[in-house]
Scaffold this active site. Structure first.
Site, PDB file in Angstrom:
ATOM      1  CE  LYS A  37       8.017  -9.152  -7.326  1.00 25.15           C
ATOM      2  NZ  LYS A  37       7.963  -8.989  -8.777  1.00 25.15           N
TER       3      LYS A  37
ATOM      4  CG  ASP B 153       8.957  -3.653  -8.594  1.00 22.19           C
ATOM      5  OD1 ASP B 153       9.448  -2.620  -8.088  1.00 22.19           O
ATOM      6  OD2 ASP B 153       8.062  -3.618  -9.452  1.00 22.19           O
TER       7      ASP B 153
END
Ligand code: SF4
Length: 217
Positions: free
Chosen positions: A121, A139
């Protein structure tokens, strides 16, 4: 599950709801951006932006951060959750940048993920927002929104969400869609109290319809 067309329409509507959805971390260089994203894990961007002005004044680049003591780094970021671990990773990632990348933040996911404390991420956010390279970072907000709207299967992993969304959306919409979904999740489709009654996506949202008793579970 939503079709490709419905998914793109939903992202378009989110864009109308949040026309100013954009990165909210303050940073001047790819290095500072990478550090800010590392700090933002399980912390709000607002809390990160409060500590980074002093942090980047004290340690503006990989050289300064690699040479810093952990205590000095911890002192600058102690108001952020997991600050001890984050200070350790910031120092180690800075040293790895010096050792392996001539002190320059790499612009590929594979190389970014070689750095301590940089997961998929973080790498995707750095690619998208520091380098303008199309990537779709997943996320907690993106996970919740894509699952509630049935854009992805309920049991999809973070990697599966990323891969499916990159198939459903055109490449030039990946970064924008990521930011729109974060705003949509942060301010409208909230974790505990989503605003389903006033949601323009209710007609295509199975989760919202169930919450309002419009559809059997
Ligand atoms: Fe989220 Fe409710 Fe809108 Fe569905 S209807 S997207 S659950 S706010």
């Amino acid at each position: 599950m939503l079709s490709k067309k419905q998914t793109q329409q939903a992202v378009e509507i989110m864009g109308k709801m949040f026309p100013n959805a954009q990165p909210s971390l303050d940073a001047r260089t790819p290095f500072q951006y990478m550090i800010s994203v590392m700090l933002s894990a399980q912390a709000t961007d607002i809390s990160v932006n409060k500590v980074t002005p002093k942090l980047f004044r004290d340690f503006p680049d990989p050289q300064a951060m690699a040479a810093a003591s952990k205590t000095a780094l911890q002192a600058d970021i102690h108001s952020i959750g997991l600050y001890r671990n984050k200070a350790k990773h910031m120092k180690a990632a800075s040293q790895a940048l010096l050792d392996d990348f001539n002190g320059v933040v790499p612009s590929t996911r594979a190389k970014l993920m070689q750095l301590p404390g940089v997961g998929r991420k973080t790498a995707d956010v750095v690619l998208a927002d520091a380098f303008g390279i199309p990537a779709f970072a997943v996320d907690t907000h993106v996970t919740r929104v894509t699952k509630r709207l049935r854009m992805v299967p309920q049991k999809a992993t973070v990697l599966e969400i990323e891969q499916r969304m990159m198939k459903l959306l055109p490449e030039d919409l990946w970064v924008t869609a990521h930011h729109r979904m974060i705003y949509f999740g942060r301010y409208h489709c909230l974790a505990r109290a989503p605003k389903c009654e006033q949601c323009p996506l209710l007609s295509i949202c199975a989760d919202g319809q169930q919450r309002l008793g419009l559809k059997n579970k």
